[in-house]
Design a protein around this motif. Sequence first.
Motif, PDB file in Angstrom:
ATOM      1  N   HIS A  35       0.829  -1.202   0.000  1.00 43.86           N
ATOM      2  CA  HIS A  35       0.000   0.000   0.000  1.00 43.86           C
ATOM      3  C   HIS A  35       0.862   1.251   0.000  1.00 43.86           C
ATOM      4  O   HIS A  35       2.096   1.167   0.088  1.00 43.86           O
ATOM      5  CB  HIS A  35      -0.966   0.007   1.186  1.00 43.86           C
ATOM      6  N   ARG A  50      -3.727   9.096   4.915  1.00 42.71           N
ATOM      7  CA  ARG A  50      -4.476   7.839   4.930  1.00 42.71           C
ATOM      8  C   ARG A  50      -3.732   6.801   4.099  1.00 42.71           C
ATOM      9  O   ARG A  50      -3.051   7.151   3.138  1.00 42.71           O
ATOM     10  CB  ARG A  50      -5.876   8.009   4.317  1.00 42.71           C
ATOM     11  N   SER A  51      -3.925   5.542   4.456  1.00 39.68           N
ATOM     12  CA  SER A  51      -3.296   4.448   3.701  1.00 39.68           C
ATOM     13  C   SER A  51      -4.244   3.945   2.621  1.00 39.68           C
ATOM     14  O   SER A  51      -5.448   3.813   2.879  1.00 39.68           O
ATOM     15  CB  SER A  51      -2.997   3.277   4.629  1.00 39.68           C
ATOM     16  N   SER A  53      -4.343   0.771  -0.466  1.00 38.41           N
ATOM     17  CA  SER A  53      -3.686  -0.358  -1.130  1.00 38.41           C
ATOM     18  C   SER A  53      -3.502  -0.057  -2.603  1.00 38.41           C
ATOM     19  O   SER A  53      -4.285   0.677  -3.206  1.00 38.41           O
ATOM     20  CB  SER A  53      -4.545  -1.610  -0.986  1.00 38.41           C
ATOM     21  N   THR A  67      -7.947   2.306  -5.481  1.00 38.67           N
ATOM     22  CA  THR A  67      -9.410   2.354  -5.553  1.00 38.67           C
ATOM     23  C   THR A  67      -9.924   2.711  -4.173  1.00 38.67           C
ATOM     24  O   THR A  67      -9.605   2.028  -3.187  1.00 38.67           O
ATOM     25  CB  THR A  67     -10.019   1.023  -6.016  1.00 38.67           C
ATOM     26  N   GLU A  69     -13.058   3.769  -1.573  1.00 41.25           N
ATOM     27  CA  GLU A  69     -14.484   3.752  -1.238  1.00 41.25           C
ATOM     28  C   GLU A  69     -14.786   5.019  -0.440  1.00 41.25           C
ATOM     29  O   GLU A  69     -14.081   5.318   0.528  1.00 41.25           O
ATOM     30  CB  GLU A  69     -14.774   2.501  -0.385  1.00 41.25           C
ATOM     31  N   GLY A  74     -16.352  10.875   5.938  1.00 39.20           N
ATOM     32  CA  GLY A  74     -14.895  10.810   6.002  1.00 39.20           C
ATOM     33  C   GLY A  74     -14.241  12.142   5.687  1.00 39.20           C
ATOM     34  O   GLY A  74     -14.817  12.998   5.016  1.00 39.20           O
ATOM     35  N   VAL A  76     -11.029  12.325   4.185  1.00 38.55           N
ATOM     36  CA  VAL A  76     -10.174  12.225   3.001  1.00 38.55           C
ATOM     37  C   VAL A  76     -10.882  11.563   1.807  1.00 38.55           C
ATOM     38  O   VAL A  76     -10.780  12.028   0.670  1.00 38.55           O
ATOM     39  CB  VAL A  76      -8.878  11.457   3.377  1.00 38.55           C
ATOM     40  N   SER A 117     -14.094  -3.090   0.226  1.00 41.13           N
ATOM     41  CA  SER A 117     -12.919  -2.522  -0.458  1.00 41.13           C
ATOM     42  C   SER A 117     -11.646  -3.317  -0.162  1.00 41.13           C
ATOM     43  O   SER A 117     -10.601  -3.059  -0.769  1.00 41.13           O
ATOM     44  CB  SER A 117     -12.741  -1.050  -0.083  1.00 41.13           C
ATOM     45  N   GLU A 233      -4.786  -8.099   6.298  1.00 41.84           N
ATOM     46  CA  GLU A 233      -4.666  -6.636   6.202  1.00 41.84           C
ATOM     47  C   GLU A 233      -5.994  -6.057   6.657  1.00 41.84           C
ATOM     48  O   GLU A 233      -7.048  -6.417   6.139  1.00 41.84           O
ATOM     49  CB  GLU A 233      -4.402  -6.240   4.747  1.00 41.84           C
ATOM     50  N   GLY A 236      -9.051  -0.774   8.947  1.00 45.93           N
ATOM     51  CA  GLY A 236      -9.580   0.158   9.940  1.00 45.93           C
ATOM     52  C   GLY A 236      -8.931   1.514   9.731  1.00 45.93           C
ATOM     53  O   GLY A 236      -8.089   1.665   8.852  1.00 45.93           O
ATOM     54  N   PRO A 237      -9.334   2.501  10.528  1.00 46.49           N
ATOM     55  CA  PRO A 237      -8.677   3.795  10.426  1.00 46.49           C
ATOM     56  C   PRO A 237      -7.161   3.634  10.598  1.00 46.49           C
ATOM     57  O   PRO A 237      -6.702   2.822  11.399  1.00 46.49           O
ATOM     58  CB  PRO A 237      -9.284   4.580  11.594  1.00 46.49           C
ATOM     59  N   THR A 238      -6.392   4.395   9.841  1.00 48.68           N
ATOM     60  CA  THR A 238      -4.935   4.313   9.882  1.00 48.68           C
ATOM     61  C   THR A 238      -4.425   4.743  11.249  1.00 48.68           C
ATOM     62  O   THR A 238      -4.920   5.718  11.812  1.00 48.68           O
ATOM     63  CB  THR A 238      -4.349   5.242   8.801  1.00 48.68           C
ATOM     64  N   ARG A 241      -2.197   9.154  11.824  1.00 43.83           N
ATOM     65  CA  ARG A 241      -3.121   9.892  10.972  1.00 43.83           C
ATOM     66  C   ARG A 241      -2.541  11.171  10.405  1.00 43.83           C
ATOM     67  O   ARG A 241      -3.127  11.776   9.539  1.00 43.83           O
ATOM     68  CB  ARG A 241      -4.411  10.241  11.736  1.00 43.83           C
TER      69      ARG A 241
HETATM   70  C1  LIG Z   1      -3.181  -0.646   5.063  1.00 44.18           C
HETATM   71  C2  LIG Z   1      -4.501   0.008   4.713  1.00 44.18           C
HETATM   72  C3  LIG Z   1      -4.921  -0.012   3.374  1.00 44.18           C
HETATM   73  C4  LIG Z   1      -6.139   0.593   3.033  1.00 44.18           C
HETATM   74  N1  LIG Z   1      -6.540   0.523   1.718  1.00 44.18           N
HETATM   75  C5  LIG Z   1      -7.722   1.068   1.356  1.00 44.18           C
HETATM   76  C6  LIG Z   1      -8.178   0.968   0.001  1.00 44.18           C
HETATM   77  O1  LIG Z   1      -7.527   0.377  -0.868  1.00 44.18           O
HETATM   78  N2  LIG Z   1      -9.366   1.553  -0.318  1.00 44.18           N
HETATM   79  C7  LIG Z   1     -10.124   2.211   0.638  1.00 44.18           C
HETATM   80  O2  LIG Z   1     -11.190   2.733   0.278  1.00 44.18           O
HETATM   81  N3  LIG Z   1      -9.714   2.311   1.924  1.00 44.18           N
HETATM   82  C8  LIG Z   1      -8.532   1.776   2.301  1.00 44.18           C
HETATM   83  N4  LIG Z   1      -8.097   1.886   3.609  1.00 44.18           N
HETATM   84  C9  LIG Z   1      -8.877   2.730   4.540  1.00 44.18           C
HETATM   85  C10 LIG Z   1      -8.402   4.198   4.435  1.00 44.18           C
HETATM   86  O3  LIG Z   1      -7.072   4.309   4.930  1.00 44.18           O
HETATM   87  C11 LIG Z   1      -9.261   5.196   5.219  1.00 44.18           C
HETATM   88  O4  LIG Z   1      -9.408   4.708   6.541  1.00 44.18           O
HETATM   89  C12 LIG Z   1     -10.623   5.423   4.598  1.00 44.18           C
HETATM   90  O5  LIG Z   1     -10.505   5.925   3.255  1.00 44.18           O
HETATM   91  C13 LIG Z   1     -11.418   6.457   5.452  1.00 44.18           C
HETATM   92  O6  LIG Z   1     -10.733   7.684   5.477  1.00 44.18           O
HETATM   93  P1  LIG Z   1     -11.554   9.043   5.624  1.00 44.18           P
HETATM   94  O7  LIG Z   1     -10.577  10.129   5.893  1.00 44.18           O
HETATM   95  O8  LIG Z   1     -12.490   9.237   4.463  1.00 44.18           O
HETATM   96  O9  LIG Z   1     -12.479   8.794   6.888  1.00 44.18           O
HETATM   97  P2  LIG Z   1     -12.163   9.279   8.400  1.00 44.18           P
HETATM   98  O10 LIG Z   1     -12.404  10.762   8.491  1.00 44.18           O
HETATM   99  O11 LIG Z   1     -10.828   8.769   8.781  1.00 44.18           O
HETATM  100  O12 LIG Z   1     -13.241   8.454   9.204  1.00 44.18           O
HETATM  101  C14 LIG Z   1     -14.646   8.745   9.156  1.00 44.18           C
HETATM  102  C15 LIG Z   1     -15.406   7.735   9.990  1.00 44.18           C
HETATM  103  O13 LIG Z   1     -15.317   6.421   9.407  1.00 44.18           O
HETATM  104  C16 LIG Z   1     -14.639   5.510  10.281  1.00 44.18           C
HETATM  105  N5  LIG Z   1     -13.712   4.764   9.404  1.00 44.18           N
HETATM  106  C17 LIG Z   1     -12.472   5.133   9.013  1.00 44.18           C
HETATM  107  N6  LIG Z   1     -11.953   4.229   8.175  1.00 44.18           N
HETATM  108  C18 LIG Z   1     -12.884   3.280   8.010  1.00 44.18           C
HETATM  109  C19 LIG Z   1     -12.964   2.097   7.231  1.00 44.18           C
HETATM  110  N7  LIG Z   1     -11.952   1.696   6.462  1.00 44.18           N
HETATM  111  N8  LIG Z   1     -14.100   1.379   7.272  1.00 44.18           N
HETATM  112  C20 LIG Z   1     -15.150   1.758   8.039  1.00 44.18           C
HETATM  113  N9  LIG Z   1     -15.137   2.878   8.793  1.00 44.18           N
HETATM  114  C21 LIG Z   1     -14.028   3.624   8.797  1.00 44.18           C
HETATM  115  C22 LIG Z   1     -13.910   6.346  11.279  1.00 44.18           C
HETATM  116  O14 LIG Z   1     -13.716   5.660  12.519  1.00 44.18           O
HETATM  117  C23 LIG Z   1     -14.835   7.554  11.399  1.00 44.18           C
HETATM  118  O15 LIG Z   1     -15.914   7.257  12.248  1.00 44.18           O
HETATM  119  C24 LIG Z   1      -6.911   1.269   4.004  1.00 44.18           C
HETATM  120  C25 LIG Z   1      -6.467   1.300   5.329  1.00 44.18           C
HETATM  121  C26 LIG Z   1      -5.289   0.673   5.684  1.00 44.18           C
HETATM  122  C27 LIG Z   1      -4.848   0.729   7.125  1.00 44.18           C
END
Ligand SMILES: Cc1cc2nc3c(=O)[nH]c(=O)nc-3n(C[C@H](O)[C@H](O)[C@H](O)COP(=O)(O)OP(=O)(O)OC[C@H]3O[C@@H](n4cnc5c(N)ncnc54)[C@H](O)[C@@H]3O)c2cc1C
Length: 242
Positions: A35, A50-51, A53, A67, A69, A74, A76, A117, A233, A236-238, A241
């Motif tokens: 990632h 944010r991370s 993949s 890609t 979701e 959120g 980001v 995702s 893998e 969850g939230p990274t 941050r």
């Molecule tokens: C190693 C790794 C690889 C990842 N790869 C992908 C990828 O390929 N595609 C992808 O779409 N995302 C991926 N993610 C998740 C991504 O890093 C973010 O967490 C996600 O896009 C949410 O970020 P945001 O800033 O929009 O939401 P935030 O502002 O961070 O969070 C908004 C709300 O959603 C919750 N939340 C955060 N992340 C998630 C989640 N993943 N599922 C459910 N609820 C969540 C939070 O707790 C909060 O309540 C990956 C995470 C990791 C650790």
Amino acid sequence: MWRVGTVVALHDETATARTITLEVSDWPGHVAGQHVDVRLTAPDGYSAVRSYSIASAPNSERRVELTIERLPNGEVSPYLTQELAVGDRLELRGPIGGWFVWRTQQAEPIQLIAGGSGIVPLMAMIRARASTGSAPFRLLYSVREPGAVFYRDELQTLSDRDHKVSLTYAYTRTTPKDWRRAPGRIDAALIADATWPSNLAPTCYVCGPTPFVESVVGFLSASGNSPDKIRTERFGPTGDRK
Ligand SMILES: Cc1cc2nc3c(=O)[nH]c(=O)nc-3n(C[C@H](O)[C@H](O)[C@H](O)COP(=O)(O)OP(=O)(O)OC[C@H]3O[C@@H](n4cnc5c(N)ncnc54)[C@H](O)[C@@H]3O)c2cc1C
């Protein structure tokens, strides 16, 4: 080290997920499953990391596909899926990760299990296999409903073309018409039906939200897969941050 990628293409996978293709001139290459960290910085200096993949197979064109979701609230993902445009530049760090990877020289059966995702890094493995590998693959892909499937046509083509990539969908809320299984989460019966028998010693890659990963690992272990053959893998939230 932060690199800069230029957005060269955007493609909607579903109503809420978008693939971003970046050209990264100093990209060192990657292995399927790794990632990147993406950093957005506001004019006042505030930044969010944010991370994501890598969805693309290793390639010689210095291109990286992600890609994403969109999470409605959120910070980001709405920006990346709705506002980022072709020609924009994006900061990224990576490739990152050395355990959740599939290398083309691995010849043992491969079991992929994705939740939502979580398909993204597994798709990089399927694409890498299509270009250079020969290991037999099985994918069990859990989604809410048919419209939530990423890469649907490509997955179908790869699985039709090469019977060594078998594909099973599990729908948690809505199934296609006349589907043989009622909507529901992956359970022990589906693991027994749709995954490699543990005596073949497959390497298993499980990716998705943390509760999904934990439940699937429980079923895989109960059906005899040894813990050192299960790689995970969690999306969850990274942790880090900023
Ligand atoms: C190693 C790794 C690889 C990842 N790869 C992908 C990828 O390929 N595609 C992808 O779409 N995302 C991926 N993610 C998740 C991504 O890093 C973010 O967490 C996600 O896009 C949410 O970020 P945001 O800033 O929009 O939401 P935030 O502002 O961070 O969070 C908004 C709300 O959603 C919750 N939340 C955060 N992340 C998630 C989640 N993943 N599922 C459910 N609820 C969540 C939070 O707790 C909060 O309540 C990956 C995470 C990791 C650790």
